[in-house]
Design a protein around this motif. Structure first.
Motif, PDB file in Angstrom:
ATOM      1  N   ALA A  59       8.709  16.692  24.444  1.00  0.00           N
ATOM      2  CA  ALA A  59       8.808  17.693  25.498  1.00  0.00           C
ATOM      3  C   ALA A  59       8.593  19.098  24.945  1.00  0.00           C
ATOM      4  O   ALA A  59       7.856  19.908  25.523  1.00  0.00           O
ATOM      5  CB  ALA A  59      10.162  17.591  26.187  1.00  0.00           C
ATOM      6  N   GLU A  60       9.234  19.401  23.828  1.00  0.00           N
ATOM      7  CA  GLU A  60       9.085  20.727  23.241  1.00  0.00           C
ATOM      8  C   GLU A  60       7.642  20.963  22.787  1.00  0.00           C
ATOM      9  O   GLU A  60       7.106  22.071  22.915  1.00  0.00           O
ATOM     10  CB  GLU A  60      10.044  20.897  22.058  1.00  0.00           C
ATOM     11  N   ARG A  61       7.020  19.907  22.284  1.00  0.00           N
ATOM     12  CA  ARG A  61       5.629  20.056  21.844  1.00  0.00           C
ATOM     13  C   ARG A  61       4.713  20.334  23.041  1.00  0.00           C
ATOM     14  O   ARG A  61       3.789  21.153  22.946  1.00  0.00           O
ATOM     15  CB  ARG A  61       5.173  18.795  21.113  1.00  0.00           C
ATOM     16  N   ALA A  62       4.973  19.683  24.171  1.00  0.00           N
ATOM     17  CA  ALA A  62       4.161  19.924  25.365  1.00  0.00           C
ATOM     18  C   ALA A  62       4.248  21.382  25.791  1.00  0.00           C
ATOM     19  O   ALA A  62       3.252  21.991  26.198  1.00  0.00           O
ATOM     20  CB  ALA A  62       4.603  19.008  26.497  1.00  0.00           C
ATOM     21  N   TRP A  63       5.445  21.965  25.687  1.00  0.00           N
ATOM     22  CA  TRP A  63       5.634  23.373  26.044  1.00  0.00           C
ATOM     23  C   TRP A  63       4.866  24.276  25.080  1.00  0.00           C
ATOM     24  O   TRP A  63       4.161  25.189  25.497  1.00  0.00           O
ATOM     25  CB  TRP A  63       7.128  23.700  26.015  1.00  0.00           C
ATOM     26  N   ALA A  64       5.007  24.020  23.798  1.00  0.00           N
ATOM     27  CA  ALA A  64       4.343  24.867  22.809  1.00  0.00           C
ATOM     28  C   ALA A  64       2.825  24.733  22.886  1.00  0.00           C
ATOM     29  O   ALA A  64       2.096  25.727  22.779  1.00  0.00           O
ATOM     30  CB  ALA A  64       4.831  24.493  21.407  1.00  0.00           C
ATOM     31  N   GLU A  65       2.348  23.531  23.114  1.00  0.00           N
ATOM     32  CA  GLU A  65       0.906  23.331  23.147  1.00  0.00           C
ATOM     33  C   GLU A  65       0.264  23.981  24.369  1.00  0.00           C
ATOM     34  O   GLU A  65      -0.887  24.421  24.310  1.00  0.00           O
ATOM     35  CB  GLU A  65       0.583  21.840  23.102  1.00  0.00           C
ATOM     36  N   ALA A  66       0.992  24.047  25.480  1.00  0.00           N
ATOM     37  CA  ALA A  66       0.436  24.702  26.665  1.00  0.00           C
ATOM     38  C   ALA A  66       0.144  26.171  26.368  1.00  0.00           C
ATOM     39  O   ALA A  66      -0.905  26.704  26.753  1.00  0.00           O
ATOM     40  CB  ALA A  66       1.405  24.580  27.833  1.00  0.00           C
ATOM     41  N   GLU A  67       1.067  26.823  25.673  1.00  0.00           N
ATOM     42  CA  GLU A  67       0.857  28.220  25.312  1.00  0.00           C
ATOM     43  C   GLU A  67      -0.224  28.365  24.251  1.00  0.00           C
ATOM     44  O   GLU A  67      -1.079  29.255  24.323  1.00  0.00           O
ATOM     45  CB  GLU A  67       2.169  28.834  24.827  1.00  0.00           C
ATOM     46  N   TYR A  68      -0.181  27.476  23.263  1.00  0.00           N
ATOM     47  CA  TYR A  68      -1.161  27.564  22.179  1.00  0.00           C
ATOM     48  C   TYR A  68      -2.579  27.363  22.702  1.00  0.00           C
ATOM     49  O   TYR A  68      -3.495  28.100  22.340  1.00  0.00           O
ATOM     50  CB  TYR A  68      -0.842  26.510  21.119  1.00  0.00           C
ATOM     51  N   THR A  69      -2.743  26.376  23.577  1.00  0.00           N
ATOM     52  CA  THR A  69      -4.073  26.090  24.109  1.00  0.00           C
ATOM     53  C   THR A  69      -4.618  27.288  24.872  1.00  0.00           C
ATOM     54  O   THR A  69      -5.783  27.676  24.712  1.00  0.00           O
ATOM     55  CB  THR A  69      -4.028  24.853  25.025  1.00  0.00           C
ATOM     56  N   HIS A  70      -3.783  27.882  25.699  1.00  0.00           N
ATOM     57  CA  HIS A  70      -4.239  29.046  26.451  1.00  0.00           C
ATOM     58  C   HIS A  70      -4.562  30.206  25.515  1.00  0.00           C
ATOM     59  O   HIS A  70      -5.567  30.908  25.709  1.00  0.00           O
ATOM     60  CB  HIS A  70      -3.170  29.474  27.453  1.00  0.00           C
ATOM     61  N   TYR A  71      -3.745  30.381  24.517  1.00  0.00           N
ATOM     62  CA  TYR A  71      -3.974  31.449  23.530  1.00  0.00           C
ATOM     63  C   TYR A  71      -5.334  31.265  22.868  1.00  0.00           C
ATOM     64  O   TYR A  71      -6.112  32.214  22.738  1.00  0.00           O
ATOM     65  CB  TYR A  71      -2.839  31.423  22.511  1.00  0.00           C
ATOM     66  N   GLN A  72      -5.628  30.041  22.477  1.00  0.00           N
ATOM     67  CA  GLN A  72      -6.893  29.776  21.816  1.00  0.00           C
ATOM     68  C   GLN A  72      -8.072  30.025  22.757  1.00  0.00           C
ATOM     69  O   GLN A  72      -9.101  30.558  22.348  1.00  0.00           O
ATOM     70  CB  GLN A  72      -6.928  28.321  21.318  1.00  0.00           C
ATOM     71  N   GLN A  73      -7.916  29.652  24.018  1.00  0.00           N
ATOM     72  CA  GLN A  73      -8.988  29.840  24.988  1.00  0.00           C
ATOM     73  C   GLN A  73      -9.275  31.312  25.233  1.00  0.00           C
ATOM     74  O   GLN A  73     -10.393  31.675  25.597  1.00  0.00           O
ATOM     75  CB  GLN A  73      -8.627  29.150  26.293  1.00  0.00           C
ATOM     76  N   ARG A  74      -8.292  32.153  25.030  1.00  0.00           N
ATOM     77  CA  ARG A  74      -8.437  33.583  25.291  1.00  0.00           C
ATOM     78  C   ARG A  74      -8.791  34.386  24.043  1.00  0.00           C
ATOM     79  O   ARG A  74      -8.899  35.604  24.103  1.00  0.00           O
ATOM     80  CB  ARG A  74      -7.134  34.137  25.871  1.00  0.00           C
ATOM     81  N   MET A  75      -8.960  33.706  22.924  1.00  0.00           N
ATOM     82  CA  MET A  75      -9.188  34.430  21.672  1.00  0.00           C
ATOM     83  C   MET A  75     -10.407  35.344  21.737  1.00  0.00           C
ATOM     84  O   MET A  75     -10.453  36.395  21.119  1.00  0.00           O
ATOM     85  CB  MET A  75      -9.346  33.438  20.521  1.00  0.00           C
TER      86      MET A  75
END
Length: 597
Positions: A59-75
């Protein structure tokens, strides 16, 4: 946008969620005595029963990955998610705390935008296109901000609306002079439609205590948008005759586009609806419907006494992911979701009519509609979601119910696909099954989800008062229970119907096989003690005024005792003790049940 900062996946995941992801390390199977304790047998104050856990690493990984994925997409445009120490720029404590977008322009809602903090003028009149621009954050100082009708806050880019102090907030603000309060106009059905590609709506009190009012927020996302630290107060009392179900104002609705995430974090509501009002405008606390085709995440939220489901997420083509939180005495179901990609992890669910303290106009809790703990179904909208929902680390407790009763602590409708129950504790003090799964295609909708349809139960504990079937499964091939302890007195393999009984399954009060794999993970780490006493509108229902008068009398008595302590100590001490004990017994029962502070 702000200068690009190179943050690797490993750095982000380590900073934002390292402790949370390692929290379950070292989990081990509990002993037979621990199984008895975790099932609620022979409990003492301060025992494991009173200690709630935390969601899993998944569950915690799902939360962190949602933010990380968006961050990467906006780089390419520069990072919209700042990852400082711990990945947290909002001031929240603990690993996995949410990050905040970075903004190019910060406006004071009063000084720069012209909003009226005394509530004399609606925010519609002041917040316009010049304020709602890409890269802008509008900060609302403490005050009352009037809301009437529908307010569109939509920006194609990065945008935020926050109450002052959002950076330090780690829980929703309480009503009062120190909070930014958005107040629904009397006689008005109000809503804020907040949409962005990167967004933050945070640290507000949503106040619907005006007569004949209701309010809600829609968190819309084309990337990653958060609504967090939001408290709803007051009852939606403008439902009823003439207000159709389609016009219901859910306090919090989540609408993510495909591939996007809409997240509600620390959003709470207590007795925000009228019981029995579901079909005439009464709303679920959280609504995830056809407007969501991405991922709706609901983390560490509280819903108690909603007029409809705590989370209504069974009619979306997207995913519904519920991490932690407490769901208590909501009508129809506490949680409702389905399909692969959807899950609930680390939640606490309570159904106990005897502890319902909300409004009663409309028929009373569980007197018009039956209720459930978790309901797995895809509804009647025809969404063909493959089976594969997960219920993990849940603490489900059923005490008393009203005349309409309960479907089951865990109910799988014929339209629901497969369900995996893992490391869960279910305490059911009613003499009926704790898990009930209809055959595929059965039930009111007539739909059948794509396979798989099987029910699996592992590493769980069942206790309670059943004298017959504890788990009842119909027509679902390959259903299997393993490593589970049924501590119900007199239980036996015949207590499980429609499932194969695998290895490590025990029965009876003294069962030594099976049990929780990680008891420290079960249930929500939060409690209801952070919620203020419920406040009702004038028309919300009987009983509220009586309770306030009793509380006022108690305060006066206690004040008198302290004011004239030496004179009346020996005369009133006994009476005060009786009054305090009686009142606390009534008002503290739910907090004690949930393991509150």
């Amino acid at each position: 946008m702000s200068e690009t900062v190179e943050v690797s996946r490993r750095t982000f995941m380590t900073g934002a969620a390292a402790v949370a992801l390692s929290a379950s390390a070292g989990a081990q199977t509990v002993s037979a005595e621990a199984n008895r304790e975790s099932a609620g047998l022979g409990q003492t104050a301060g025992s494991r029963f009173d200690r709630h856990g935390s969601p899993s690493r998944k569950a915690e990984r799902a939360w962190a990955e949602a933010e990380y994925t968006h961050y990467q997409q906006r780089m390419g445009d520069g990072p919209t998610q700042q990852a400082g120490a711990g990945g947290n720029t909002s001031g929240g404590s603990g690993s996995g705390s949410p990050t905040s977008p970075s903004f190019d322009r910060v406006l004071d809602a009063v000084k720069d935008v012209g909003c009226d903090p005394s509530g004399g003028r609606s925010i519609h009149e002041d917040i316009d296109g010049s304020a709602m621009q890409d890269g802008t954050l509008i900060v609302f100082p403490p005050g009352k901000y009037l809301l009437s009708g529908q307010f569109q806050a939509s920006v194609d880019g990065t945008f935020g609306m926050v109450g002052a102090g959002y950076e330090q907030a780690s829980s929703p603000p309480k009503p009062g002079k120190n909070a930014a309060m958005i107040v629904a106009a009397g006689g008005s059905r109000t809503r804020i439609n907040f949409r962005a590609s990167t967004g933050l709506f945070a640290n507000f009190v949503m106040d619907q205590r005006s007569s004949k009012s209701s309010t809600g927020i829609v968190i819309g996302s084309s990337g990653f948008v958060q609504g967090r630290d939001i408290r709803f107060v007051g009852v939606q009392d403008n439902t009823g005759e003439g207000v159709s179900d389609s016009l219901a104002i859910s306090p919090c609705a989540l609408q993510a586009e495909e591939g996007a995430t809409a997240r509600a974090e620390r959003v709470v509501g207590q007795y925000v609806g009228l019981p029995g009002d579901k079909n005439s405008g009464g709303a679920p606390m959280f609504w995830v419907g056809s407007g969501n085709s991405g991922t709706a995440q609901i983390g560490h939220c509280v819903s108690q006494g909603a007029a409809d489901n705590g989370v209504y997420g069974g009619r979306t083509s997207g995913n519904v992911q519920i991490k932690g939180g407490q769901w208590v005495n909501n009508e129809v179901s506490q949680l409702r979701f389905s399909g692969t990609g959807s899950w609930a992890d680390g939640v606490t669910l309570v159904i106990d009519k005897d502890r319902y303290k909300g409004p009663t106009s409309g028929g009373g809790f569980n007197e018009v509609f039956s209720t459930n703990g978790v309901k797995i179904e895809r509804g009647d909208n025809g969404y063909a979601k493959a089976g594969g929902a997960v219920l993990r680390n849940a603490d489900i407790r059923v005490g008393s119910v009203g005349s309409k009763g309960i479907g089951a602590p865990v109910l799988v409708r014929g339209s629901g696909g497969a369900l995996k129950i893992e490391n869960c504790r279910i305490v059911n003090n009613l003499d009926q099954p704790s898990v009930s799964a209809e055959g595929p295609g059965d039930g009111y909708s007539g739909h059948t989800s794509p396979p798989p349809h099987n029910i699996t139960i592992a590493h769980s504990v069942f206790s309670g008062a059943q004298t017959g079937t504890i788990v009842q499964v119909s027509g679902r091939e390959n259903s299997l229970v393993t490593k589970t302890c049924f501590t119900v007195p007199g239980s036996s393999p015949e207590s499980v119907s429609g499932m194969k009984i695998g290895s490590g399954v025990g029965f009876g009060e003294q069962c030594t096989a099976g049990g929780l794999k990680a008891p420290q993970k079960v249930g929500s780490s939060g409690n209801l003690s952070s919620l203020p006493a419920p406040s009702y509108n004038g028309t919300a229902g009987v009983g509220a005024g009586r309770r306030r008068r009793k509380q006022g009398v108690l305060k006066k008595i206690i004040g008198g005792v302290f004011g004239g302590f030496l004179l009346i100590l020996f005369l009133l001490l006994g009476a005060i003790v009786l009054i305090v004990v009686g009142v606390l017994a009534g008002f503290g029962a739910l907090a004690a049940l949930l393991g509150g502070d």
